[in-house]
Design a protein around this motif. Sequence first.
Motif, PDB file in Angstrom:
ATOM      1  N   ILE A   1       0.862  -1.179   0.000  1.00 45.12           N
ATOM      2  CA  ILE A   1       0.000   0.000   0.000  1.00 45.12           C
ATOM      3  C   ILE A   1       0.901   1.231   0.000  1.00 45.12           C
ATOM      4  O   ILE A   1       2.034   1.191   0.480  1.00 45.12           O
ATOM      5  CB  ILE A   1      -0.946   0.007   1.221  1.00 45.12           C
ATOM      6  N   SER A   2       0.381   2.342  -0.568  1.00 46.37           N
ATOM      7  CA  SER A   2       1.166   3.580  -0.632  1.00 46.37           C
ATOM      8  C   SER A   2       0.639   4.583   0.387  1.00 46.37           C
ATOM      9  O   SER A   2      -0.550   4.618   0.688  1.00 46.37           O
ATOM     10  CB  SER A   2       1.094   4.182  -2.037  1.00 46.37           C
ATOM     11  N   ALA A   3       1.576   5.390   0.883  1.00 45.20           N
ATOM     12  CA  ALA A   3       1.194   6.431   1.834  1.00 45.20           C
ATOM     13  C   ALA A   3       0.427   7.522   1.096  1.00 45.20           C
ATOM     14  O   ALA A   3       0.626   7.742  -0.100  1.00 45.20           O
ATOM     15  CB  ALA A   3       2.437   7.014   2.480  1.00 45.20           C
ATOM     16  N   PRO A   4      -0.476   8.224   1.780  1.00 45.35           N
ATOM     17  CA  PRO A   4      -1.254   9.288   1.129  1.00 45.35           C
ATOM     18  C   PRO A   4      -0.327  10.366   0.543  1.00 45.35           C
ATOM     19  O   PRO A   4       0.701  10.687   1.120  1.00 45.35           O
ATOM     20  CB  PRO A   4      -2.108   9.852   2.265  1.00 45.35           C
ATOM     21  N   LEU A   5      -0.711  10.913  -0.636  1.00 47.83           N
ATOM     22  CA  LEU A   5       0.086  11.937  -1.327  1.00 47.83           C
ATOM     23  C   LEU A   5      -0.709  13.226  -1.444  1.00 47.83           C
ATOM     24  O   LEU A   5      -1.898  13.211  -1.754  1.00 47.83           O
ATOM     25  CB  LEU A   5       0.444  11.458  -2.737  1.00 47.83           C
ATOM     26  N   SER A   6      -0.010  14.376  -1.205  1.00 43.87           N
ATOM     27  CA  SER A   6      -0.665  15.671  -1.415  1.00 43.87           C
ATOM     28  C   SER A   6      -0.416  16.187  -2.832  1.00 43.87           C
ATOM     29  O   SER A   6      -1.241  16.897  -3.395  1.00 43.87           O
ATOM     30  CB  SER A   6      -0.167  16.699  -0.401  1.00 43.87           C
TER      31      SER A   6
ATOM     32  N   ILE B   1       4.593   0.477   1.631  1.00 45.97           N
ATOM     33  CA  ILE B   1       4.882  -0.499   2.700  1.00 45.97           C
ATOM     34  C   ILE B   1       4.151  -1.784   2.353  1.00 45.97           C
ATOM     35  O   ILE B   1       3.076  -1.768   1.740  1.00 45.97           O
ATOM     36  CB  ILE B   1       4.434   0.006   4.091  1.00 45.97           C
ATOM     37  N   CYS B   2       4.811  -2.881   2.666  1.00 47.02           N
ATOM     38  CA  CYS B   2       4.182  -4.169   2.376  1.00 47.02           C
ATOM     39  C   CYS B   2       2.973  -4.366   3.287  1.00 47.02           C
ATOM     40  O   CYS B   2       2.952  -3.934   4.457  1.00 47.02           O
ATOM     41  CB  CYS B   2       5.175  -5.312   2.581  1.00 47.02           C
ATOM     42  N   GLN B   3       1.960  -5.024   2.747  1.00 48.16           N
ATOM     43  CA  GLN B   3       0.766  -5.302   3.535  1.00 48.16           C
ATOM     44  C   GLN B   3       1.107  -6.265   4.682  1.00 48.16           C
ATOM     45  O   GLN B   3       2.152  -6.926   4.670  1.00 48.16           O
ATOM     46  CB  GLN B   3      -0.314  -5.916   2.641  1.00 48.16           C
ATOM     47  N   SER B   4       0.181  -6.342   5.643  1.00 55.96           N
ATOM     48  CA  SER B   4       0.366  -7.236   6.787  1.00 55.96           C
ATOM     49  C   SER B   4       0.546  -8.665   6.299  1.00 55.96           C
ATOM     50  O   SER B   4      -0.203  -9.144   5.441  1.00 55.96           O
ATOM     51  CB  SER B   4      -0.851  -7.144   7.715  1.00 55.96           C
ATOM     52  N   GLY B   5       1.540  -9.327   6.809  1.00 56.53           N
ATOM     53  CA  GLY B   5       1.833 -10.704   6.412  1.00 56.53           C
ATOM     54  C   GLY B   5       2.829 -10.777   5.277  1.00 56.53           C
ATOM     55  O   GLY B   5       3.153 -11.873   4.820  1.00 56.53           O
TER      56      GLY B   5
ATOM     57  N   SER C   1      12.967  -0.778  -4.094  1.00 61.07           N
ATOM     58  CA  SER C   1      12.916   0.419  -3.255  1.00 61.07           C
ATOM     59  C   SER C   1      11.492   0.662  -2.779  1.00 61.07           C
ATOM     60  O   SER C   1      10.529   0.388  -3.502  1.00 61.07           O
ATOM     61  CB  SER C   1      13.404   1.642  -4.050  1.00 61.07           C
ATOM     62  N   GLN C   2      11.386   1.192  -1.594  1.00 60.45           N
ATOM     63  CA  GLN C   2      10.065   1.497  -1.049  1.00 60.45           C
ATOM     64  C   GLN C   2       9.596   2.889  -1.449  1.00 60.45           C
ATOM     65  O   GLN C   2       8.500   3.292  -1.077  1.00 60.45           O
ATOM     66  CB  GLN C   2      10.085   1.370   0.471  1.00 60.45           C
ATOM     67  N   ALA C   3      10.431   3.626  -2.205  1.00 58.28           N
ATOM     68  CA  ALA C   3      10.060   4.975  -2.621  1.00 58.28           C
ATOM     69  C   ALA C   3      10.119   5.087  -4.135  1.00 58.28           C
ATOM     70  O   ALA C   3      10.980   4.502  -4.785  1.00 58.28           O
ATOM     71  CB  ALA C   3      10.991   5.998  -1.991  1.00 58.28           C
ATOM     72  N   ALA C   4       9.175   5.845  -4.718  1.00 56.79           N
ATOM     73  CA  ALA C   4       9.170   6.171  -6.140  1.00 56.79           C
ATOM     74  C   ALA C   4       9.080   7.687  -6.275  1.00 56.79           C
ATOM     75  O   ALA C   4       8.394   8.353  -5.491  1.00 56.79           O
ATOM     76  CB  ALA C   4       8.003   5.501  -6.850  1.00 56.79           C
ATOM     77  N   VAL C   5       9.803   8.225  -7.261  1.00 58.14           N
ATOM     78  CA  VAL C   5       9.888   9.683  -7.441  1.00 58.14           C
ATOM     79  C   VAL C   5       9.294  10.063  -8.791  1.00 58.14           C
ATOM     80  O   VAL C   5       9.524   9.393  -9.803  1.00 58.14           O
ATOM     81  CB  VAL C   5      11.356  10.159  -7.359  1.00 58.14           C
TER      82      VAL C   5
ATOM     83  N   LEU D   1       9.296  -2.181  -5.998  1.00 55.14           N
ATOM     84  CA  LEU D   1       9.196  -2.927  -4.743  1.00 55.14           C
ATOM     85  C   LEU D   1       8.527  -4.288  -4.976  1.00 55.14           C
ATOM     86  O   LEU D   1       7.525  -4.399  -5.676  1.00 55.14           O
ATOM     87  CB  LEU D   1       8.383  -2.130  -3.725  1.00 55.14           C
ATOM     88  N   VAL D   2       9.127  -5.340  -4.371  1.00 60.48           N
ATOM     89  CA  VAL D   2       8.539  -6.695  -4.402  1.00 60.48           C
ATOM     90  C   VAL D   2       8.299  -7.127  -2.961  1.00 60.48           C
ATOM     91  O   VAL D   2       9.228  -7.164  -2.144  1.00 60.48           O
ATOM     92  CB  VAL D   2       9.472  -7.694  -5.108  1.00 60.48           C
ATOM     93  N   CYS D   3       7.040  -7.412  -2.648  1.00 61.08           N
ATOM     94  CA  CYS D   3       6.671  -7.856  -1.295  1.00 61.08           C
ATOM     95  C   CYS D   3       6.382  -9.365  -1.332  1.00 61.08           C
ATOM     96  O   CYS D   3       5.559  -9.837  -2.129  1.00 61.08           O
ATOM     97  CB  CYS D   3       5.430  -7.117  -0.802  1.00 61.08           C
TER      98      CYS D   3
END
Length: 372
Positions: free
Chosen positions: A246-251, A262-266, A273-277, A289-291
């Motif tokens: 899931i991705s963090a909220p973006l303004s 961030i990877c989902q629970s489990g 990379s956990q960040a994209a620009v 990212l591969v979870c």
Amino acid sequence: MQTDKDECQIETSKICGEHTSCHNTHGSFYCVCLEGYQASNSKKTFIPNDGTYCTEISCGIPPEIRHGYILGNYTTVLGSKVHYECEKGFYGEGGKISTCTKNEIWEPSTLNCKEISCGIPPEIRHGYILGNYTTVLGSKVHYECEKGFYGEGGNISTCTKNEIWEPSTLNCKEISCGIPPEIRHGYILGNYTTVLGSKVHYECEKGFYGEGGNISTCTKNEIWEPSTLNCKAVDCGVPPFVPNAISAPLSKTTYGNEVFYICQSGYVVKSGSQAAVCNAKGQWEGADLVCKELDCGRPLWIPHAEMIWNNSTTLGSMVYYKCKEGFQFNGDRNFSLCTISQMWENITVECKGKYKFILFFLRFNALYFSFN
């Protein structure tokens, strides 16, 4: 001895004639013309038996002086003098007087009347002379400023009698528009000047794209003709989908902004990379990212115990331990859970023989038997 006869005394009517003087010699005489006169035979002395007589010396009309004239009246006899002056617009060099000589020649005046000339007019910085001009007394030159300059002060210069151009007060100042206006999120490309007709080329900063004209010109009013360039931010839009994350909220989703995953629970990070620009091309960069699903591996082995387990090794899976026949349970609890740390919970368990007093204390936080 024969007595000499003075012929100069015999004739009271002057034997030599008018304007003469008589000079006696032994046995003869000779005549000389008085000053201002000369003998008609062009000799210094004569005897008047040949008809020679004395005529008044006259130089005739004085010679002309170019661009000059004779001041006042004059005579043409021996010793006469004429006074020369230069015409208006001319000045004299040399003597101004000429004298009539006994050779009936005017002793030449050395007066040289030169035209008053101021020469080439002075230059005006960043200016020029308009039309044709002369350099004599009273001449005027008209100045104009070059293209790209404007004038302050008088633009006329006059040639004076001192052969000096009366200075023009014209001051040609360069037309300059000063520093060009700024463009929000834009910059000026390359070097530029600020004089009339100069052009500046604008470009948008990295991560922005332009709409409208990107050139501004310096005008004669010393104002930059405004550029209509509008730099708008590149927008990457909705961030890409990453499986099991899931991705963090973006303004904002414009250039330079980041999205964090961030990877989902489990699930835990396997790679990437956990960040994209958001890049300058309007694309999300680095969303790789591969979870992978969390796996605690095979549960810990406990001597003399059987595992009651469904063979699941994912988060929250549980395994129960049961002592084999002839052994009894001793410990804090008889089960273990698969945790977020990808490890089974540490437990303290022993299966103690009912008839043998052998104690096994095992701390499974130091002992791992994993069979993948």
